[in-house]
Design a protein around this motif. Structure first.
Motif, PDB file in Angstrom:
ATOM      1  N   GLU A   1       0.924  -1.260  -0.079  1.00 55.77           N
ATOM      2  CA  GLU A   1       0.041   0.111  -0.024  1.00 55.77           C
ATOM      3  C   GLU A   1       0.878   1.351   0.097  1.00 55.77           C
ATOM      4  O   GLU A   1       0.481   2.317  -0.612  1.00 55.77           O
ATOM      5  CB  GLU A   1      -0.849  -0.026   1.158  1.00 55.77           C
ATOM      6  CG  GLU A   1      -2.025  -1.044   1.058  1.00 55.77           C
ATOM      7  CD  GLU A   1      -2.897  -1.132   2.295  1.00 55.77           C
ATOM      8  OE1 GLU A   1      -2.685  -0.297   3.274  1.00 55.77           O
ATOM      9  OE2 GLU A   1      -3.914  -1.902   2.282  1.00 55.77           O
ATOM     10  N   SER A   2       1.959   1.292   0.634  1.00 54.28           N
ATOM     11  CA  SER A   2       2.903   2.239   0.634  1.00 54.28           C
ATOM     12  C   SER A   2       3.688   2.515  -0.695  1.00 54.28           C
ATOM     13  O   SER A   2       3.780   3.981  -1.030  1.00 54.28           O
ATOM     14  CB  SER A   2       3.905   2.133   1.413  1.00 54.28           C
ATOM     15  OG  SER A   2       3.471   2.253   3.065  1.00 54.28           O
ATOM     16  N   ALA A   3       3.758   1.354  -1.347  1.00 53.17           N
ATOM     17  CA  ALA A   3       4.542   1.472  -2.652  1.00 53.17           C
ATOM     18  C   ALA A   3       3.228   2.201  -3.617  1.00 53.17           C
ATOM     19  O   ALA A   3       3.448   2.926  -4.538  1.00 53.17           O
ATOM     20  CB  ALA A   3       4.705   0.173  -3.048  1.00 53.17           C
ATOM     21  N   LEU A   4       2.161   1.611  -3.599  1.00 51.77           N
ATOM     22  CA  LEU A   4       1.046   2.040  -4.381  1.00 51.77           C
ATOM     23  C   LEU A   4       0.847   3.541  -3.992  1.00 51.77           C
ATOM     24  O   LEU A   4       0.468   4.414  -5.427  1.00 51.77           O
ATOM     25  CB  LEU A   4      -0.179   1.308  -3.954  1.00 51.77           C
ATOM     26  CG  LEU A   4      -1.502   1.872  -4.865  1.00 51.77           C
ATOM     27  CD1 LEU A   4      -1.259   1.650  -6.409  1.00 51.77           C
ATOM     28  CD2 LEU A   4      -2.708   0.820  -4.555  1.00 51.77           C
TER      29      LEU A   4
ATOM     30  N   ASP B   1      13.726  11.035  -1.942  1.00 52.85           N
ATOM     31  CA  ASP B   1      13.373  11.635  -0.858  1.00 52.85           C
ATOM     32  C   ASP B   1      12.262  10.829  -0.168  1.00 52.85           C
ATOM     33  O   ASP B   1      12.369  10.971   1.102  1.00 52.85           O
ATOM     34  CB  ASP B   1      12.365  12.947  -1.390  1.00 52.85           C
ATOM     35  CG  ASP B   1      13.164  13.953  -1.988  1.00 52.85           C
ATOM     36  OD1 ASP B   1      14.517  13.964  -1.651  1.00 52.85           O
ATOM     37  OD2 ASP B   1      12.518  14.723  -2.578  1.00 52.85           O
ATOM     38  N   ALA B   2      11.699   9.752  -0.828  1.00 53.61           N
ATOM     39  CA  ALA B   2      10.853   8.651  -0.024  1.00 53.61           C
ATOM     40  C   ALA B   2      11.811   7.936   0.846  1.00 53.61           C
ATOM     41  O   ALA B   2      11.175   7.304   1.912  1.00 53.61           O
ATOM     42  CB  ALA B   2      10.140   8.000  -1.092  1.00 53.61           C
ATOM     43  N   ARG B   3      12.981   7.606   0.655  1.00 46.58           N
ATOM     44  CA  ARG B   3      13.886   6.907   1.339  1.00 46.58           C
ATOM     45  C   ARG B   3      13.476   5.469   1.600  1.00 46.58           C
ATOM     46  O   ARG B   3      12.976   4.891   2.734  1.00 46.58           O
ATOM     47  CB  ARG B   3      13.966   7.511   2.923  1.00 46.58           C
ATOM     48  CG  ARG B   3      14.646   8.849   3.218  1.00 46.58           C
ATOM     49  CD  ARG B   3      14.801   9.423   4.371  1.00 46.58           C
ATOM     50  NE  ARG B   3      15.536  10.767   4.419  1.00 46.58           N
ATOM     51  CZ  ARG B   3      15.649  11.446   5.658  1.00 46.58           C
ATOM     52  NH1 ARG B   3      15.261  11.156   6.510  1.00 46.58           N
ATOM     53  NH2 ARG B   3      16.176  12.503   5.223  1.00 46.58           N
ATOM     54  N   LEU B   4      13.361   5.036   0.520  1.00 47.83           N
ATOM     55  CA  LEU B   4      12.913   3.487   0.307  1.00 47.83           C
ATOM     56  C   LEU B   4      14.052   2.372   1.052  1.00 47.83           C
ATOM     57  O   LEU B   4      15.142   2.732   0.992  1.00 47.83           O
ATOM     58  CB  LEU B   4      12.568   3.047  -1.100  1.00 47.83           C
ATOM     59  CG  LEU B   4      11.391   3.925  -1.504  1.00 47.83           C
ATOM     60  CD1 LEU B   4      11.163   3.578  -3.179  1.00 47.83           C
ATOM     61  CD2 LEU B   4       9.937   3.560  -0.900  1.00 47.83           C
ATOM     62  N   PRO B   5      13.545   1.378   1.485  1.00 47.23           N
ATOM     63  CA  PRO B   5      14.533   0.320   1.865  1.00 47.23           C
ATOM     64  C   PRO B   5      15.833   0.145   1.082  1.00 47.23           C
ATOM     65  O   PRO B   5      15.360   0.365  -0.282  1.00 47.23           O
ATOM     66  CB  PRO B   5      13.712  -0.872   2.292  1.00 47.23           C
ATOM     67  CG  PRO B   5      12.255  -0.400   2.435  1.00 47.23           C
ATOM     68  CD  PRO B   5      12.244   0.769   1.549  1.00 47.23           C
TER      69      PRO B   5
END
Length: 605
Positions: A46-49, A188-192
């Protein structure tokens, strides 16, 4: 230790209970971990979406800004005359002010690039570009396909607006929107670590890729990602291995609503391992905690089970074995608290009841023994009276003769000697009969002692002699010379011999022979278990069938019409009480019966 951990032991069962108690906790931990993994996967997807939709929303906002800019530019005189240097200068001056755009330019109606913010070395024709054709056809704002620009060499989406003069299209002004801002959005989203950001069209061409920018421009028409976005009619989520082979959780969305811009999708991919790492760590921590608790529980059960259960049960087992071996004084020793305590109480009460029953049986046995003695005395009374009458008659006759001779004064010393010898013989015979009867009737002594086998057999023969003669039975007493004394209790041995002799006499209804023998056990001296004397009581009766021999020792078993069935049972009980003594029987139909009593030689001989 082997016994302690055997599957059938109490300790093993206690450990099994611990294991059964741990299994639900283990299942709950695993179930919770799976739920957490599912929640983590769902949250990541859901975060990715949301991020993909944010990118699409931001792209829409940028397209709206580009539309307003192009409309304004289309009205400027320098843009309406694109073939002049003023147009180039205008767009070149504007481009630095709008870092969002890679290029600004004007295309004439034939598709030639006639004005550009960036210098163009050679003539460039853009008539094949979708944004140009759509702007000319619609005479309105148009969005082209995402592409790798011919002038800029970068991934962009071009938008265009027609330059109209009295309704006719005199040119098309365009702006190339840089897609690198999408990479900045991802940063900016600082994904893993290991996450990806991909913009891909329906043909599988990669327009934007973070972090592997070398993928830009490559086509992956058969990849699972292309199949996933093609099968979705709108934004969605999924899980698959991307072209680099890493399983990822995906959230994807069309970069533009309404399927414009060539069905371009933006996809956010987060590695499955990164998404569930927290859940995995929690699972490992919970399992480790459960393992520690299980080890402590096993240790506690091992120790507490030994102290509170195993030792007490072993004490009960030991007491039960002592009781089974005949030790009626065995007790559990308590305490009586709890279920095992109740079991210990029940055991002690049972042992007390057995002791009371043993005392009662002893009293009944003594009474039965006395009854059997009285019955035998009743049978022997007539014979004893007859046997005593004979020597009394001799004494009486001799006394009368002495009186007559004394009255005549004719007492001859030789004749007096003969009379006295007759007195002595008669008195000795009566003494033997009375001693045998006394030994038979008197209570048993507490301790056994040395016994003369010859004297015992002679006394028993005296007691049953009259009954034997009354039935025309020849009585034979045969004792080997120099026979050593045996160890036993006199009155009990007399009862054994009289009972066996009486049974033999009663078995011979039509006469026969009754033999009482005493000899050393074994042809070469001592028998098994030490030196012993063998006493045999043999009759010429009808014998006992082999299938009934084992039953003759049972209480109340008899083959006689008026028997009590206690004689041989009492005999066996009395023999078993004699130290080291044993008795056996040999018989066959038509061959008589022989009872063999083996008595140990007295050590005090």
């Amino acid at each position: 230790m082997v016994e302690a951990v055997a599957l059938h032991s109490l300790r093993a069962r206690l450990l099994l209970v611990v294991g059964l108690a741990v299994i639900p906790a283990f299942g709950l931990i695993v179930h919770t971990a799976l739920e957490q993994r599912r929640d983590a996967v769902r949250d990541v997807q859901e975060s990715a979406l949301r991020l993909a939709r944010l990118a699409a929303s931001e792209q829409g906002r940028r397209l709206a800004g580009a539309r307003n800019l192009l409309i304004a530019l289309s009205r400027l005189p320098d843009v309406r005359r694109p073939d002049t240097p003023a147009c180039h200068r205008l767009l070149a001056d504007l481009l630095p002010e709008y870092p969002l755009y890679l290029n600004l330019g004007v295309i004439d109606p034939r598709g030639r690039l006639v004005c550009s913010a960036l210098p163009v070395a050679a003539e460039t024709n853009l008539a094949d570009r979708a944004y140009f054709q759509r702007a000319v056809d619609s005479r309105n704002f148009a969005i082209g396909d995402f592409q790798i620009g011919r002038v800029t060499g970068k991934a962009s989406v071009n938008v265009a607006y027609p330059v109209l003069d009295r309704g006719a299209v005199t040119g098309v002004i365009f702006a190339a929107i840089d897609l690198d801002w999408l990479n900045q959005l991802v940063r900016d989203a600082r994904l893993p670590e290991g996450s990806t950001f991909t913009v891909i069209d329906r043909h599988g061409t990669v327009l934007v890729r973070h972090p592997e920018r070398t993928w830009v421009g490559r086509a992956y028409p058969d990849s699972d990602l292309v199949e996933l976005v093609r099968s979705a009619s709108a934004a969605g989520i999924g899980e698959l291995a991307e072209p680099d082979g890493v399983p990822r959780l995906l959230g994807f969305s069309p970069l533009l609503d309404g399927g414009r811009a060539g069905d371009v999708y933006v996809s956010i991919g987060i590695p499955v391992e990164a998404a569930v790492s927290d859940a995995n760590r929690l699972l490992l921590g919970n399992l480790a905690g459960l393992g520690v608790v299980a080890v402590l529980a096993v240790a506690a059960v091992w120790y507490a089970g030994d102290v509170f259960v195993v030792r007490r049960v072993r004490g009960l087992v030991a007491a039960s074995r002592r009781l089974a071996a005949g030790d009626l004084s065995a007790t559990s020793g308590g305490p009586y608290g709890g279920e095992i305590g109740e079991l210990a109480r029940a055991f002690d009460e049972m042992a007390a009841a057995l002791r009371a029953r043993e005392r009662e049986l002893a009293r009944h046995h003594a009474a039965l023994l006395q009854t059997e003695k009285l019955a035998a005395i009743g049978r022997l009374a007539a014979g004893v009276a007859h046997e005593l009458r004979n020597p009394l008659t001799v004494i009486d006759g001799r006394v009368q003769l002495l009186e007559r001779e004394a009255a005549r004064g004719q007492v001859d010393p030789a004749m007096l000697g003969r009379h006295l010898a007759s007195f002595q013989e008669a008195a000795q015979r009566m003494r033997g009969i009375m001693n045998g009867l006394s030994s038979y009737c008197k209570p048993a002594r507490a301790e056994p002692g040395p016994l003369d086998v010859g004297e015992l057999l002679a006394a028993a023969g005296e007691l049953v002699g009259h009954e034997a003669r009354s039935r025309d039975i020849a009585l034979e007493v045969d004792v080997a010379p120099d026979l050593p004394p045996v160890l036993g209790e006199r009155s009990e041995m007399m009862q054994v011999l009289v009972n066996l002799a009486t049974n033999g006499i009663e078995a011979m209804a039509s006469g026969g022979h009754l033999r009482l023998r005493g000899r050393l056990d074994g042809a070469n001296g001592p028998g098994p278990g030490g030196p012993a004397v063998l006493i045999e009581v043999q009759d010429d009766g009808p014998g006992i069938p082999a299938d009934r021999l084992a039953a003759i020792w049972e209480p109340f078993y008899t083959t006689k019409a008026e028997g009590t069935g206690l004689g041989l049972s009492i005999v066996r009980g009395l023999v078993d009480k004699q130290p080291g003594a044993s008795i056996g029987v040999e018989s066959a139909p038509g061959r008589g019966t022989t009872f063999r009593l083996r008595m140990p030689v007295s050590p005090s001989r």
